[in-house]
Design an enzyme around this catalytic site. Structure first.
Site, PDB file in Angstrom:
ATOM      1  N   ASP A   1      56.839  12.036  15.846  1.00 25.18           N
ATOM      2  CA  ASP A   1      58.071  11.816  15.406  1.00 25.18           C
ATOM      3  C   ASP A   1      59.034  11.942  16.795  1.00 25.18           C
ATOM      4  OD1 ASP A   1      57.824  10.285  13.040  1.00 25.18           O
ATOM      5  OD2 ASP A   1      58.358  12.292  11.880  1.00 25.18           O
TER       6      ASP A   1
ATOM      7  N   ASP B   1      54.088  15.692   7.586  1.00 25.57           N
ATOM      8  CA  ASP B   1      55.415  16.437   8.429  1.00 25.57           C
ATOM      9  C   ASP B   1      55.200  17.888   8.347  1.00 25.57           C
ATOM     10  OD1 ASP B   1      56.294  13.919   9.296  1.00 25.57           O
ATOM     11  OD2 ASP B   1      57.563  13.596   7.664  1.00 25.57           O
TER      12      ASP B   1
END
Length: 251
Positions: A224, A210
């Protein structure tokens, strides 16, 4: 003697004595004499009179062409076949859109993670919009936005199941908005599943990369984002009553 024979006549001549002249057959119907036979012989070369009504009815349904009902039944399979082919073509186009969107989403996520790991991991975060948005490399063992780090394997199985369901649903896909939504879900699921399989600490337990860090919000990645956008689009389509096969229903 010669003179007597000339006067009496020879028996071989048509008018000889004792031979009656040939009489026409009176039993024949009028117009059936020799002249009529000649006329009939000449008339045989001419087209005959119109056939009887029964013959006309039979010939009209013969090789000249099918009747109205038969013509309609013959044309129906062709029209149904053409409409079926059109539906199949439209379905193939929607499937192509789904996989195109999924490929783009997956490629963008994969490339961005490769760049983040190579250039940003173990370095200071990069501020994009002051403190409101910055890029910061973080390894996430949980689900989207860092939730459920203790259930990495479960999230891996869920991602794989989502991919299988989308692939099966694609066979009945005739809606363009649904193709886009499912493509976003598929691309995002593939992006995070790739991290789960190939990144440390191990197969099906890998941590997802991330890097998008808004202020006062969880860190996430492009996979995501694709999953969330696809999910929101599916909810909107469901509220509008639009099914994946293109039909619209109202509750």
């Amino acid at each position: 003697m010669a003179e007597a024979e000339r006067i009496i006549g020879t028996p071989d001549t048509p008018g000889a004595a004792g031979a009656d002249p040939e009489q026409p057959d009176r039993s024949a119907a009028p117009g059936e004499g020799p002249d009529a036979e000649g006329a009939r012989g000449a008339g045989a070369a001419q087209p005959g009179p119109a056939a009887a009504p029964g013959a006309d009815a039979d010939s009209s349904s013969g090789p000249s062409g099918p009747s109205g009902d038969d013509a309609g039944s013959t044309a129906d399979p062709g029209s149904e076949g053409s409409s079926g082919e059109a539906g199949q073509t439209r379905g193939r186009r929607r499937i192509a859109v789904l996989f195109t969107v999924a490929t783009l989403a997956y490629a963008l996520d994969l490339i961005s993670k490769l760049i983040v790991v190579a250039k940003l991991e173990h370095h200071e975060p990069i501020e994009i919009i002051g403190d409101w948005l910055r890029f910061e490399a973080i390894r996430n063992a949980g689900a989207a936005f860092g939730f459920g780090e203790a259930f990495t394997i479960i999230f891996t199985v869920i991602a794989a199941a989502v991919i299988v369901v989308i692939a099966r649903l694609a066979r009945k896909l005739y809606s363009l908005p649904w193709a886009i939504a499912l493509g976003l879900l598929l691309g995002g699921a593939l992006g995070n599943l790739t991290d789960r399989i190939f990144r440390s600490p191990g197969v099906f337990e890998g941590a997802v990369v991330d890097f998008i860090a808004p202020k006062h919000f969880a860190v996430f990645n492009l996979a995501d984002s694709a999953i969330v956008c696809g999910g929101i689009l599916i909810v909107l389509l469901s509220f509008r009553g639009l099914d994946p096969d293109g039909t619209v229903h109202k509750d």
